[in-house]
Write a protein that holds these residues in place. Structure first.
Motif, PDB file in Angstrom:
ATOM      1  N   HIS A  70     -29.641  46.349  -5.028  1.00  0.00           N
ATOM      2  CA  HIS A  70     -28.093  46.406  -4.103  1.00  0.00           C
ATOM      3  C   HIS A  70     -27.417  45.764  -5.265  1.00  0.00           C
ATOM      4  O   HIS A  70     -26.519  46.094  -5.328  1.00  0.00           O
ATOM      5  N   VAL A 114     -26.378  47.886  -7.400  1.00  0.00           N
ATOM      6  CA  VAL A 114     -24.840  48.737  -7.098  1.00  0.00           C
ATOM      7  C   VAL A 114     -23.792  48.373  -6.943  1.00  0.00           C
ATOM      8  O   VAL A 114     -22.654  48.337  -8.043  1.00  0.00           O
ATOM      9  N   LEU A 130     -17.484  52.770 -10.736  1.00  0.00           N
ATOM     10  CA  LEU A 130     -18.238  52.772  -9.700  1.00  0.00           C
ATOM     11  C   LEU A 130     -17.525  53.759  -8.780  1.00  0.00           C
ATOM     12  O   LEU A 130     -16.652  53.281  -7.924  1.00  0.00           O
ATOM     13  N   ILE A 162     -26.246  56.534  -9.360  1.00  0.00           N
ATOM     14  CA  ILE A 162     -26.324  55.365  -8.434  1.00  0.00           C
ATOM     15  C   ILE A 162     -26.894  55.618  -7.090  1.00  0.00           C
ATOM     16  O   ILE A 162     -26.641  56.965  -7.084  1.00  0.00           O
ATOM     17  N   THR A 173     -25.268  52.582  -1.910  1.00  0.00           N
ATOM     18  CA  THR A 173     -24.321  52.164  -1.920  1.00  0.00           C
ATOM     19  C   THR A 173     -23.707  52.208  -0.182  1.00  0.00           C
ATOM     20  O   THR A 173     -22.590  51.509  -0.240  1.00  0.00           O
TER      21      THR A 173
END
Length: 371
Positions: free
Chosen positions: A185, A188, A197, A219, A224
């Motif tokens: 996490h 991300v 991203l 990712i 996400t």
């Protein structure tokens, strides 16, 4: 048997800072131990001379005085050990001397004799003269300045921001585990912090360059989505339909504390799920509701968002001061014929206007969905 009288020497030397010298501490500790032992001996003599009817009370007095004498002698012995250790500060000897005096006073009080050991305290607590006080304050300020310089060199921050960093670490230790995150996490959010991203065709990717929304490292889709659903991430839709994900204010604070306390992260997604499940189980009666709640990431505690403040380094303060100086220069007159106009370096938050005049919606009224 020696008389129970104070043997303090009024000419005991005192250090230039006002604190007693090691020799003073040793002498006072030995004298206190001697007075305590003398008081215990007096109590024992009283027991030997007493009649059977009063022996019980006198024996209690004797034991109390003996215990205090043992303590006083112990502190005097430690003072001698500390005196032989060159690395031991004078404050350690001073502590032992004070403790020896306190026990000697209690031994004399228990034995019912005059507490002459109290006079020894004057040798350890002499009032400073004005010159001595000024010298001590000057030395203290020099020491504080040296320590501050060392701390600044080691941390790159002043005292205020070091305190702020310490407060942030305490917040992290308290609240990171409650996020129910793994290291995945955090990765991300770190990708989102770079501004690269993006979400396209049902996948999350970390673009190689900002503004080039194609290719790049994959990712985790699930993480996400979870972080976005919990509002740690926000999205900005580009003209081609690509969703660029960035940190929300809550996401910024959560990422910061997670970096400060990685030990609060869970080793696996299963362990993180079980931790979240344990926290929500008391709020739901049905098992399906508990499982659904545990699959959702909880928001960051509002207290953290209120209290977390990012520390500012000395280098950042210097750069800010230079930038403010440029602003003041412009406000006070700006460019003149013989004056070179300063051009501050563009910061990372500054954007280049779109030559085509296109505008990007940075805060849409309704967040688009990722899936």
């Amino acid at each position: 048997m020696p008389e129970n009288a104070c043997g303090a020497d009024p000419k005991v030397p005192v250090g230039p800072s006002g604190e007693p010298t090691p020799q003073t501490c040793l002498q006072v500790a030995r004298q206190a131990a001697l007075l305590a032992v003398t008081a215990a001996d007096d109590a024992m003599t009283a027991v030997c001379r007493s009649r059977s009817g009063s022996a019980a009370g006198l024996e209690a007095v004797m034991h109390a005085a003996h215990e205090e004498a043992v303590q006083a002698e112990g502190h005097a012995d430690r003072a001698e050990q500390y005196a032989d250790d060159l690395d031991m500060p004078v404050s350690a000897l001073l502590y032992c001397a004070r403790q020896a005096v306190d026990h000697a006073v209690r031994a004399q009080s228990a034995a019912g004799v005059e507490t002459t050991a109290a006079d020894l305290r004057a040798e350890l607590e002499r009032t400073l003269t004005a010159a001595e006080y000024a010298e001590r304050e000057s030395a203290r300020r020099r020491e504080e300045a040296q320590l501050e310089a060392e701390e600044r060199a080691a941390t790159g921050m002043d005292r205020e921001n070091r305190d702020r960093a310490a407060a942030n670490r305490h917040l992290a230790e308290r609240y990171v585990a409650e996020l129910g995150w793994t290291a995945g996490h955090v990765r991300v959010l770190e990708a989102a912090a770079t501004g690269r991203l993006y979400w396209r065709d049902g996948r999350a990717r970390h673009a190689a360059r900002r503004g080039v929304w194609g290719g790049g490292r994959r990712i985790s889709r699930e993480r996400t989505q979870s972080l976005y659903a919990a509002r740690f991430l926000i999205v900005v839709r580009q003209d081609d339909g690509t969703l660029v994900l960035s940190l929300s204010p809550m996401g910024q604070a959560a990422l910061a504390i997670a970096r400060l306390h990685p030990a609060g992260l869970y080793a696996t997604d299963q362990a993180a799920y079980e931790a979240r499940f344990a926290r929500v189980r008391r709020h739901h009666k049905r098992s399906d509701d508990r499982k659904a709640a545990a699959r959702r990431l909880p928001p960051l505690d509002s207290l953290v968002q209120r209290l977390y403040r990012r520390p500012v380094t000395l280098a950042e303060q210097k750069a800010r001061a230079e930038h403010d100086a440029v602003d003041r220069w412009e406000d006070e007159g700006g460019y003149g014929p013989a004056t070179e106009t300063p051009r501050p370096t563009a910061g990372p938050d500054e954007t280049t206007p779109d030559p085509a005049g296109r505008q990007t919606r940075e805060h849409p009224t309704v967040q688009p969905t990722l899936w």
